[in-house]
Design a protein around this motif. Sequence first.
Motif, short mmCIF file in Angstrom:
data_model
loop_
_atom_site.label_atom_id
_atom_site.label_comp_id
_atom_site.label_asym_id
_atom_site.label_seq_id
_atom_site.Cartn_x
_atom_site.Cartn_y
_atom_site.Cartn_z
N THR A 15 -11.19 38.63 -25.26
CA THR A 15 -12.34 37.84 -24.81
C THR A 15 -13.60 38.69 -24.63
O THR A 15 -13.54 39.75 -24.01
CB THR A 15 -12.03 37.17 -23.46
OG1 THR A 15 -10.79 36.48 -23.53
CG2 THR A 15 -13.15 36.20 -23.07
N ASN B 241 -11.99 36.02 -29.04
CA ASN B 241 -12.88 34.95 -28.60
C ASN B 241 -14.18 35.55 -28.14
O ASN B 241 -14.19 36.41 -27.25
CB ASN B 241 -12.28 34.18 -27.41
CG ASN B 241 -10.94 33.59 -27.77
OD1 ASN B 241 -10.80 32.93 -28.80
ND2 ASN B 241 -9.94 33.82 -26.93
N LEU C 251 -17.32 34.25 -26.34
CA LEU C 251 -17.74 33.02 -25.66
C LEU C 251 -19.19 33.13 -25.21
O LEU C 251 -19.53 33.99 -24.40
CB LEU C 251 -16.85 32.79 -24.42
CG LEU C 251 -15.34 32.74 -24.72
CD1 LEU C 251 -14.55 32.64 -23.44
CD2 LEU C 251 -15.04 31.54 -25.61
N LYS D 100 -10.85 28.37 -19.39
CA LYS D 100 -10.16 29.05 -20.50
C LYS D 100 -8.97 29.87 -20.02
O LYS D 100 -8.34 30.56 -20.81
CB LYS D 100 -11.14 30.00 -21.22
CG LYS D 100 -12.34 29.32 -21.83
CD LYS D 100 -12.00 28.70 -23.15
CE LYS D 100 -13.23 28.10 -23.80
NZ LYS D 100 -12.93 27.37 -24.99
#
Lengths: 323, 1023
Positions: free
Chosen positions: A53, A85, A87, A110
């Motif tokens: 992330t 990911n 974001l 999430k």
Amino acid sequence: MQDNILKGTTSQVSSNIQLVEEGTDEIFIACASFEDRTTAVASKLSLSYQITTSLVLKYDERNRTALREQNFERLVNTLVPHSKNVLPIICDHHDPIDGISKIRDLSKAKGIALQGRNITIDITTFTKQYLLVLLKFIEKQAPKSIRLFYTEPEDYAIKWDKPLSYGLIDIVSIPSYGGHFSVEKESLLILMLGYEGDRAYGIWERFTPHKTIVAVGRPSFRKYWEGRVEEFNRKLLSKLPEDAVCYFHTLDPFEVSKNLDNLIEHHSDRFNISVSPLGPKPQVIGCYLSVRRYPDVQIVYAIPKFHEEEYFSKKIGRIWEYR
Amino acid sequence: MTKKGKMTLDRLEIENPFEKVTVEQFNDDYSLIAYLFARPKPAIYGKLIGRENYVIVGGWGSGKTMLLKYLALETQIEDVGVTNVRDADFVGVYLKPGRGAFKPFLKPGGEFKESGQILFGHYFNLVVLEKLILLIMYGRDKGVFDISTKRENNLCEGIMSKFSFCQSIPSIGFRRGKGEPRDLPSIRQEVVSYRREIETFLNTRDLESDLSYSAKLSIAPTDTKTFLDEVARDIRGSIPNFVGKRFYILLDECEQFSKGQQRVINTIIKQRLTTLVFKLATRPPDIHTPETIDVGIGLTDRECKHLYLDKEYTPTSASFKELCRAVAKKRLEKSGYEVTDISKILGKYTIEEEVGGERLVTYLKENYPVKGRTSDQARFHTVLKDFKVAAGFQILRKTGVRKKYAGFDTFAMLSSGIMVHFLELCRNTFNLSFGKDIVRNKSGQPSFRRTPLPVETQDEAAHSVSEDFYREIRGRAESLKDSPIDMEFGDRIQYVVSVIGGIFREKLMSFVEPEAARLEIPEGLGALDKSANNPIHEMFNTTLAISVFQEGNPYMPQHIGGIRPPTYILNRVLAPYLKISPRPRWRTKIKADVLNKILQVSDNEFKSEVFGKKRRQKRESKEEEKVAPVPKNQLALPLSQLSDTMPVLTYLGNKVTNQPLRGKTLLILLHFLRDLIPFIEACKKAGASPSGTAIFYKDYRYPNRESIENNLTKGGHKVYPISEIDNALGQLSIKEGRNLIIIEDGGTIVPRLHATFRKLGAVTLGAVEQTTRGIRNDRLIKMHAFPIIAIPGSKLKDTFEPPHVARAVVDNIQRLLPDKNFSGKSALVVGYGSIGEQIALQLRDSLRMNVSVHDSDDAKLIKAQQYGFNIQANLIEGIKGKLVVVGATGETVVARSEILAMEHNVCLVSASSEQWEFCIPELDALSSEKCDLCYGTDKIGTKYKIRNTGREVNLIADGYPINFWATESMPNEVSDLIMSLMFVCTVEVATSSSLPLGINQDIVNDLAERYELARIYLEYHSR
């Protein structure tokens, strides 16, 4: 409150950036801005830097140039090969609570746990407000470690005879850094000076403190920048006695924190202390480290109307790592 | 000066009694505050100590804090003594609340949430309660209050019982001490802990979602409105000698509270509590935060009155002068001065003394429309009284002499009713006098060598205070919260001030109501533009808050009746800086829509609106002049108007006093461009005589050389081509004493005065050199006979000029070669100095060329590389394949080998003086033929055919600097700054006796700063 949050190591990045712990997932947080430096750290991530992330903040405001949008896309594209990911978080430029709330909500939605994780933050292009509130928030989540990166610019707008910012919207205490007020104490304002002389002067005028201490950054990022801070703050400095001036490091937040601790300890008996970090980001980190030890101290911030976007800073200088 | 405000003399320091000008600088030294406090006039003092709630409204420096702090118990004890305080009917509780943590508790848009209001209500009560407790402890220690242990216990119980918001909801989360508090220190700890609880909650609230704390407080039964009253009653009940006393809650800087916070405080005030009286200090209303309201809004006159400090004191009133004398006396006494009457120290300086009484009378009789009054002695006396000050200003302006500000009455007037200004004026005067006119006498007491202090010293002090205030406008405006406009707010405020100052300055020159520095907007401030792109209304309100403008009484001449709007008077301390009279006798009426326009548009359009037809006609005729076709080889703008294009230089020419160039012989070798005329004019104003000025011109193809030469010759100047320089120098007569000044571009005259014409060198005061090439020539001189001020290398020239020179170079490349397509082609810049760098950038950015750079200095090459240019360490290699080669070294670096390496049809361009860059003898030697290079019928250079190669080399502008080839190079607006710099350097050469022999560079930066060239330039040219 964790004591191991930043251990006190400053180093210049010379090779590609690796994971804090090999084989361990971490979270990367950055902020897109109009500056060339936006993608410096992300571009330095090594191929083996692979995480789940990344969080990329972008301030939602009417831009005078499209630079922020372009850099945001560039940053996201640069992170994609390293992060499963990426974001985006669009948030209010002047309200860090908005940004933090969104990070909090997104993390919950999430299932991203910050607790017990290594967190890497590129602090370069966050606003000072956001940075301080973000650090406090992250620390509250009890991560395993926090690692910070900062990129110097090659030069600032003043080289091209432009100011770094225009106007002032307000002078506020940063959310969660309101400090504590004692009625019998006088007020001490500690200003960490930067290149925005009028902003510093405005804060000083506004506060009319009983005592003022100004911290000039030394050494400068570049030799030929020596004296700039004094020059841009000449108006304020002419109002203060000579012993009001002290010197803080520009790149080592731990040194800054030590110096600030000394000042706070020396004056806290007699003064309500307010600090305003107007210098470079490493000084803001130093400010954060001190104030978490001395929560009575208030941090104040002058919100500029807008920044000089096209010329705020140009190109990329050295990259520093703080752990 | 060794330390600020002190002068070491005989190892004993003399203190400046006026060093501290604001009460914040006293650091809560109550005894000092008490000592220095001078009681204001009864109208103000009565309101302060009375039992009514008051909002004290005043701009910056009006004395609000001093008044409140004086009333505080701590100061009262020092001032009147314990016994009198015990007998007084009030106890002053001074509070300057910190900004605190409440700001984040606002909704987006700034409205205070309801729960926030309740929380703040509790918080505010706790802050005041803590201060009350501290004050009682302080008073007890000082012997003001008697309070036995039993009464103290009762008091503590009473206060604790008021904390029902924690007692009835035990889970509220307050940290409680062990057992019930029994004495004042422990109850104070309780209060502090409750307050810190709230602060901690606020500091963490936004990072967590739990709002239960504030919810609990919101349902607590404690009435925040009456809490303080109940506590105050308990206190009165516990302290016997408190009967009949009230607590005066002295809240300072109330404009810092947000709207919601002010509402909470107003609600408490509205209760009209019998035990409490509120005195709130604030800056003028309606100007601060986007959401805030005046502290007193919502309160009726019965609930809370207003005291407007700005209106209470008029600067010429006897009461204000008395206050100034009283304040100064205390300070001088405290510092042990021999003389303590400030009016004696400053003396009196009238316009008659300054200008001459007879001269004034003559001027008035000649110019003022008195219509028969002059025959009537009594009536003329009235005219003299009304107009003499304005006449004095007019006489001084016409003779180019600066108005002096000195004398006690003048200082009082300049102070504008603001004590801080008066103290600053005195402070600066004393600082300038230490060691000269203020010394220690035989008994060690600070004393004055003469009183009054010299006019020049006082005048310098007045100007410095005035300029400081003007400069600080920007920062002061920025320090206020409300900044809704899209550019630097402070800059706009300064612009407003300078435009309106300019209006008043213009009016000062008229003979009807000249001192009309009282601005009246007939429709009122409300009619000013409030739009985001022209927020005149907000700017004007801000000027009131920062005391730049002060609201005055309506202008009410006897012959005009009816209701009139208020007038606005510029802070008189700005008078020296803006060159206006500090007496706003008459009004200048400007309608709101006109003011909206003029603060958005240029001065010229405004003046035609305000001053009416005459000016409009004059402007129209000027425009007609401009429209007429200009004959070839004549200046587009008549020479007489050239000075208008260089206002900074004109201003400096007017500003310089005492004619420093009088009696001097000037030798000038500068470019014969239009900017030369204003420079010569400025020198004339500074005393240079045309017959004593010799001007030389170079062989460049100046577009207007003939016109300029004619103009100068007609003016009586001697003009020579550079080829006749030796003859001209040989014929120069040598007067006794040093009186020769050289001003040149290119190092031609100075070396001659050290070689062939040494006798002239011996009588030379000094020289001013414009170019790097010239300095190089001057450095070759072994022993300099006089000082040379070197402008190259100065900050202003090096930062300001290069982009404009570069632009001129690149523009001229295009102009002389209009059919060439430069995009994508290659160029080489030889020499990466300040100008070379700019040329490289412009070639790349404007002409889109691929630019390479050569320099013999590796460090410069590295710099060029950092900027993305290709670097060529080897010049010969670098020259290959280039369409354009620009020389910017000031030396000859392109010679035989380089010429042979050049591309066919290359264009050689010089950006430096003379024909230095390219070795023309080598070009001649290598060429089989050469011919004029023309565009149409205009020669643009020389074409050389290099023998045995078939290649042609185009020497553009014949190797002379291309920016002067049949063009004016830079606009006058640009050269205004550089010529101004040259002018002040020239004046320095003429007046300084301390310039060392040889080349002086640092002095240029000092002079630029001293004369504030950058600031003045921006003022004139930034709109």
